[in-house]
Motif scaffolding. Sequence first.
Motif, PDB file in Angstrom:
ATOM      1  N   LYS A 303       0.806  -1.257  -0.089  1.00  0.00           N
ATOM      2  CA  LYS A 303      -0.018   0.077   0.057  1.00  0.00           C
ATOM      3  C   LYS A 303       0.791   1.076  -0.217  1.00  0.00           C
ATOM      4  O   LYS A 303      -0.135   2.007  -0.217  1.00  0.00           O
ATOM      5  CB  LYS A 303      -1.099   0.252   1.443  1.00  0.00           C
ATOM      6  N   ARG A 304       2.216   1.081   0.924  1.00  0.00           N
ATOM      7  CA  ARG A 304       3.157   2.317   0.943  1.00  0.00           C
ATOM      8  C   ARG A 304       4.132   2.446   0.008  1.00  0.00           C
ATOM      9  O   ARG A 304       5.203   2.773  -0.812  1.00  0.00           O
ATOM     10  CB  ARG A 304       3.358   2.370   2.511  1.00  0.00           C
ATOM     11  N   GLU A 305       3.918   1.070  -0.817  1.00  0.00           N
ATOM     12  CA  GLU A 305       5.028   0.906  -2.235  1.00  0.00           C
ATOM     13  C   GLU A 305       6.353   1.423  -1.985  1.00  0.00           C
ATOM     14  O   GLU A 305       6.889   1.577  -2.489  1.00  0.00           O
ATOM     15  CB  GLU A 305       4.825   2.064  -3.100  1.00  0.00           C
ATOM     16  N   VAL A 306       7.213   0.547  -0.363  1.00  0.00           N
ATOM     17  CA  VAL A 306       8.040  -0.408  -0.211  1.00  0.00           C
ATOM     18  C   VAL A 306       7.984  -1.676  -0.309  1.00  0.00           C
ATOM     19  O   VAL A 306       7.264  -2.016  -0.250  1.00  0.00           O
ATOM     20  CB  VAL A 306       7.955   0.596   1.652  1.00  0.00           C
ATOM     21  N   ARG A 307       9.430  -1.814  -0.072  1.00  0.00           N
ATOM     22  CA  ARG A 307       9.450  -2.707  -0.335  1.00  0.00           C
ATOM     23  C   ARG A 307       9.473  -3.579   1.228  1.00  0.00           C
ATOM     24  O   ARG A 307       9.805  -2.818   2.436  1.00  0.00           O
ATOM     25  CB  ARG A 307      11.004  -3.451   0.002  1.00  0.00           C
TER      26      ARG A 307
END
Length: 386
Positions: A303-307
């Motif tokens: 959702k937060r576009e992080v790994r």
Amino acid sequence: MLRSCYGRCFGRRNGDGLLWHMDLKPHPAGDFSIAVVQANSSLEDQSQVFTSPSATYFGVYDGHGGPEASRFVNRHLFPYLHKFATEQGGLSQDVIKKAFSATEEDFTRLVKRSLPIKPQIASVGSCCLVGAISDGELYVANLGDSRAVLGRRGFDGEKKSVVAERLSTDHNVSSENVRREVEALHPDDSPVVVYCRGVWRIKGIIQVSRSIGDVYLKKPEFHRDPTYQQFVNFVPMKRPVLSAEPSIVNRKLRQQDLFLIFASDGLWEQLTDEAAVHIVSKYPRAGIAKRLVAAALQEAAKKREVRYKDIRKIEKGIRRHFHDDITVIVVFLDHHKSSSNPNHKKGNVGYIAPPVDIYSHNLDEVEDNSGDKIFPNVESRSRVAY
């Protein structure tokens, strides 16, 4: 924006220093697994399991406004359950209601005593989810939006071999039914529920309609206290807008009942009931609660576009921008087991609770959380060594 803060946000620990888990332990009718991951500066989720030959209790307490209420419930609710069940000859809905009421009354007294030196404690509260198994009977009681979900074998005509069945009610005004319930109780106090900051909130403040604590929303007289008025804006209300009356479900355990998932809303914000039940039914028991937490963190990362591997390194406090505290207890139901289980011989009692603060625990600064403090009348030699 997110990537630009990585140098400040991410620590240097290997793995996840905010995660605590217990892979698998026995209870009289099966096994259970626990996992907790911290996101807030102070862990607001608390949880515990108490096992004995006569009953097993599972508790998940999701605090808000601070950790004081959830920690208080963690130390007082189970002893009241044990006390009232002993006095009344067994567990019942009445016993559970009395235990919730006594805990609420005790916390309210604590707030009144603490008000001159810590006025903000009047705005601290906790959701409260309790499961209990006794004599083949299952009880689920809750306040707030932590949730209990049953995984059971599908009946004829159901498409899936393992089906998710929700056992608790989410007392959250994001649900239209709950909004109507609150509005019906306050016909002369409009608007009691308002759309604020992208969600529905009671008095524009809080989403849950039932809790332990949140005394300033239950006791109008607190708003007349000049000490308290220095810290909290006045909230006009004619009567309490929150309740501490639990919703309770009880039913006989059935052969098709396979496992229970008790979790704070931090899990359910990321996973559906069906997704959680699918994971538990698909993977080995050992470490299954940790696996559910990992699945939730993976969803939060997407959702937060992080790994995913990076979200595990974010420091407490900052991490709350990515996900909430998450607590999960998975309880397996093996119907061939009983109190004759050699791990639970007559007189044996077991108690376990995750650390009060995961971050401090992983730095070897955790306070004593032993069962002797929760149940002082239980001799240490009679407790299962967890």
